[in-house]
Design an enzyme around this catalytic site. Structure first.
Site, PDB file in Angstrom:
ATOM      1  N   ASP A  52       0.840  -1.203   0.000  1.00 51.97           N
ATOM      2  CA  ASP A  52       0.000   0.000   0.000  1.00 51.97           C
ATOM      3  C   ASP A  52       0.880   1.260   0.000  1.00 51.97           C
ATOM      4  OD1 ASP A  52       0.862  -0.201   2.602  1.00 51.97           O
ATOM      5  OD2 ASP A  52      -1.124  -0.062   3.526  1.00 51.97           O
ATOM      6  N   SER A  53       2.228   1.049  -0.019  1.00 59.89           N
ATOM      7  CA  SER A  53       3.144   2.162  -0.258  1.00 59.89           C
ATOM      8  C   SER A  53       2.899   2.737  -1.653  1.00 59.89           C
ATOM      9  CB  SER A  53       4.601   1.707  -0.111  1.00 59.89           C
ATOM     10  OG  SER A  53       4.829   0.515  -0.833  1.00 59.89           O
ATOM     11  N   ASP A  91      -1.128  -6.022  -0.159  1.00 56.55           N
ATOM     12  CA  ASP A  91      -1.538  -5.370   1.091  1.00 56.55           C
ATOM     13  C   ASP A  91      -3.038  -5.135   1.128  1.00 56.55           C
ATOM     14  OD1 ASP A  91       0.357  -4.831   3.068  1.00 56.55           O
ATOM     15  OD2 ASP A  91       1.245  -3.186   1.923  1.00 56.55           O
ATOM     16  N   LYS A 121      -1.542  -9.337   2.871  1.00 60.04           N
ATOM     17  CA  LYS A 121      -0.792  -8.901   4.066  1.00 60.04           C
ATOM     18  C   LYS A 121      -1.645  -7.913   4.858  1.00 60.04           C
ATOM     19  CE  LYS A 121       3.007  -6.019   3.869  1.00 60.04           C
ATOM     20  NZ  LYS A 121       2.598  -4.869   4.712  1.00 60.04           N
ATOM     21  N   GLU A 123      -1.660  -5.443   8.656  1.00 58.75           N
ATOM     22  CA  GLU A 123      -0.854  -4.863   9.741  1.00 58.75           C
ATOM     23  C   GLU A 123      -1.533  -5.060  11.093  1.00 58.75           C
ATOM     24  OE1 GLU A 123      -0.018  -0.738   8.859  1.00 58.75           O
ATOM     25  OE2 GLU A 123       0.890  -1.233   6.926  1.00 58.75           O
ATOM     26  N   GLU A 190       8.993  -4.402  10.685  1.00 58.39           N
ATOM     27  CA  GLU A 190       9.457  -3.114  10.159  1.00 58.39           C
ATOM     28  C   GLU A 190      10.024  -2.235  11.264  1.00 58.39           C
ATOM     29  OE1 GLU A 190       6.803  -1.154   7.434  1.00 58.39           O
ATOM     30  OE2 GLU A 190       8.012   0.680   7.409  1.00 58.39           O
TER      31      GLU A 190
HETATM   32  O1  KIV Z   1       3.535  -1.136   1.682  1.00 55.33           O
HETATM   33  C1  KIV Z   1       4.707  -1.512   1.732  1.00 55.33           C
HETATM   34  O2  KIV Z   1       5.524  -1.235   0.842  1.00 55.33           O
HETATM   35  C2  KIV Z   1       5.133  -2.300   2.877  1.00 55.33           C
HETATM   36  C3  KIV Z   1       6.595  -2.580   3.029  1.00 55.33           C
HETATM   37  C4  KIV Z   1       7.293  -1.391   3.527  1.00 55.33           C
HETATM   38  C5  KIV Z   1       6.838  -3.759   3.883  1.00 55.33           C
HETATM   39  O3  KIV Z   1       4.331  -2.692   3.669  1.00 55.33           O
END
Ligand code: KIV
Length: 272
Positions: A52-53, A91, A121, A123, A190
Site C-alpha cells: 500500500d506504499s 496489502d 498482508k 498490519e 518493520e
Molecule cells: O507497503 C509496503 O511497501 C510495505 C513494506 C514497507 C513492507 O508494507
C-alpha cells in the site's frame, strides 16, 4: 527438499518455509505495475509485495491511508500480468479489515478473485487476530506486519524505530506468536531493533521479512522506488540505494527536450 533456486518454476508458501528451514535468505521487493513486476520476476525475486506504499510512491499521498481496495486490486492485477515465478502478496488497505472480520474476509476474497494474487498482508497483532483467523479459514495465505505499521501512523505520531521499550517489545513478541499460531505463513518486521527481530525469527515457524530490522530475519524487503533511487526525498538509515534512477531519468528527459527543441529528433532514420 527444494531444488536449486534457479530451477524453481513457482515460489509458494511451502517453498518459502523450506528456504527458512535451510537458512536460504528470501528476497522481496515491492512492485505496483506490469513493467516493473516483469523485470523483478525475470531477475528471480522470491516475493513481490504489492504494497500500500503505492499510496505514497505511485499516487503521491503523504501516507498509506488513502489508497482504496479497488486501487490495490488495480495495481495487483497489473503486477500479476507480469509475473510467473514470484509469490505475489497484496496489502489489504487501511479500513478494509480493522474491526470487522466479515469485511476483512470480503476484502481478502475480492483481492484473491479479482487479481489472482497468491496471498494478502495485514498490519497488526492481537487487534486483528479475528480477521486473520477468518481469512485463513477461507484458505487464503496471510502475511502479518508488526513493528512500524504505517497504517497506524496517526496513532504513533512518528516514523521512529518501534519496540525499543520493553513493554512494546513484549507485545510485539506476543503478537508474532499469535500470528504464527493462527497460521500466518510470514511476518514483516518493520523498523525494530535487530536483536528483537532475530529473537522473533528464531521463535516462529513463519518466515520473517525485515525492513529496518537487521540481518537476523529470514529475508528482506525494500520499497522498489526507494532502492532504485527514484524517490530521493526518503533516506532512512536502513535504506540501501542500488541506483540513482532519479538522476538517470532526469538526464534522459533533459536530452529529449533538448533534441526536440533543436529539431534533432526525429532524424531521417527515425521517420517513415
Ligand atoms: O507497503 C509496503 O511497501 C510495505 C513494506 C514497507 C513492507 O508494507
Amino acid at each position: 527438499m527444494i531444488s536449486e533456486p534457479g530451477k524453481i518454476s513457482k515460489i509458494t508458501t511451502h517453498v518459502l518455509h523450506e528456504m527458512k528451514h535451510l537458512g536460504r535468505k528470501i528476497a522481496m521487493l515491492t512492485a505496483y505495475d506490469y513493467s516493473f513486476a516483469k523485470i523483478l520476476d525475470a531477475a528471480e525475486i522470491d516475493v513481490i509485495l504489492v504494497g500500500d506504499s503505492a499510496s505514497n510512491v505511485m499516487a503521491g499521498h503523504t501516507s498509506t491511508l488513502p489508497i482504496t481496495l479497488n486501487q490495490m486490486i488495480y495495481h495487483a492485477t497489473s503486477v500479476m500480468r507480469g509475473v510467473t515465478r514470484a509469490l505475489v502478496v497484496v496489502d489489504m488497505p487501511f479500513g478494509t479489515y480493522q474491526g470487522n472480520s466479515k469485511n476483512a474476509l470480503f476484502s481478502a476474497i475480492r483481492i484473491m478473485k479479482e487479481s489472482g494474487a497468491d496471498a494478502i498482508k495485514m498490519e497488526g497483532g492481537r487487534e486483528i487476530i479475528e480477521s486473520v483467523d477468518r481469512i485463513l479459514s477461507a484458505g487464503i495465505p496471510v502475511m502479518g506486519h508488526l513493528g512500524l505499521t504505517p497504517q497506524s501512523i496517526h496513532k504513533f505520531g512518528t516514523y521512529v524505530v518501534r519496540a525499543t521499550e520493553e513493554k512494546e517489545a513484549l507485545k510485539l513478541v506476543e503478537d508474532a506468536r499469535l500470528l504464527d499460531e493462527a497460521g500466518c505463513f510470514g511476518i514483516v518486521l518493520e523498523k525494530i531493533p535487530a536483536k528483537l527481530a532475530t529473537e522473533v525469527t528464531k521463535e516462529v515457524k513463519a518466515i520473517t521479512i525485515g525492513i529496518g530490522a537487521g540481518g537476523g530475519t529470514d529475508g528482506q524487503v525494500l520499497v522498489l522506488h526507494d532502492m532504485l533511487g527514484i524517490n530521493t526525498d526518503f533516506s532512512p538509515r536502513f535504506l540501501r540505494r542500488y541506483h540513482n534512477l532519479h538522476e538517470e531519468v532526469s538526464k534522459a528527459v533533459i536530452s529529449y527536450i533538448h533534441d526536440v527543441k533543436a529539431n534533432d529528433f526525429p532524424n531521417e532514420k527515425e521517420q517513415y
